[in-house]
Design a protein around this motif. Structure first.
Motif, short mmCIF file in Angstrom:
data_model
loop_
_atom_site.label_atom_id
_atom_site.label_comp_id
_atom_site.label_asym_id
_atom_site.label_seq_id
_atom_site.Cartn_x
_atom_site.Cartn_y
_atom_site.Cartn_z
N MET A 28 0.83 -1.19 0.00
CA MET A 28 0.00 0.00 0.00
C MET A 28 0.88 1.26 0.00
SD MET A 28 -3.14 0.93 -0.24
CE MET A 28 -4.06 -0.54 0.10
N THR A 29 2.01 1.19 0.63
CA THR A 29 2.92 2.35 0.68
C THR A 29 3.35 2.76 -0.72
OG1 THR A 29 3.69 1.73 2.86
CG2 THR A 29 5.09 3.22 1.61
N LYS A 30 3.68 1.79 -1.56
CA LYS A 30 4.09 2.10 -2.94
C LYS A 30 2.96 2.81 -3.68
CE LYS A 30 7.51 -1.49 -3.67
NZ LYS A 30 7.92 -2.62 -4.51
N PHE A 31 1.75 2.34 -3.49
CA PHE A 31 0.60 2.96 -4.15
C PHE A 31 0.42 4.40 -3.67
CE2 PHE A 31 -4.10 3.72 -3.88
CZ PHE A 31 -4.30 3.95 -5.23
N VAL A 32 0.40 4.61 -2.38
CA VAL A 32 0.19 5.94 -1.80
C VAL A 32 1.30 6.90 -2.22
CG1 VAL A 32 0.10 7.23 0.38
CG2 VAL A 32 -1.22 5.12 0.12
N ASP A 33 2.51 6.39 -2.38
CA ASP A 33 3.65 7.24 -2.72
C ASP A 33 3.80 7.53 -4.21
OD1 ASP A 33 4.32 7.48 -0.06
OD2 ASP A 33 5.89 5.94 -0.12
N LEU A 34 2.96 6.99 -5.05
CA LEU A 34 3.06 7.27 -6.49
C LEU A 34 2.90 8.78 -6.72
CD1 LEU A 34 0.89 4.40 -7.97
CD2 LEU A 34 3.37 4.68 -8.22
N PRO A 35 3.72 9.35 -7.61
CA PRO A 35 3.68 10.80 -7.84
C PRO A 35 2.63 11.22 -8.87
CG PRO A 35 5.46 9.86 -9.09
CD PRO A 35 4.84 8.72 -8.31
N CYS A 36 1.42 10.76 -8.68
CA CYS A 36 0.33 11.08 -9.60
C CYS A 36 -0.99 11.02 -8.83
CB CYS A 36 0.31 10.09 -10.76
SG CYS A 36 0.05 8.38 -10.24
#
Length: 82
Positions: free
Chosen positions: A1-9
């Motif tokens: 979930m962290t990777k998803f939340v941290d996406l720059p879009c």
């Protein structure tokens, strides 16, 4: 979930109304993720309620494109995006 939340879009998380009690929904919403609860479905909105799912996707796309155009200072009345 962290990777998803941290996406720059811009991000949207879609889920069926039967999953409205997912423990992480409040957390990801607080991180700027747009939540989209799809009525009359569970795990697979694309099968249970495709019209509502596509409507949410179109609205998300429309709103994110409008926000980006506004941020860049462009006049949306003459845009092909909307």
């Amino acid at each position: 979930m962290t990777k998803f939340v941290d996406l720059p879009c811009p991000k949207m998380f879609m889920y069926g109304e039967q999953y409205a009690s997912l423990s992480y929904l409040n957390h990801i919403e607080a991180q700027g993720v747009r939540l989209s609860k799809i009525p009359e479905c569970g795990h697979f909105p694309m099968y249970s309620n495709p019209p509502a799912m596509w409507k949410e996707i179109a609205e998300f796309h429309r709103s994110t494109c409008a926000s980006e155009q506004h941020r860049k200072g462009k006049d949306l009345r003459h845009s092909n995006i909307l």
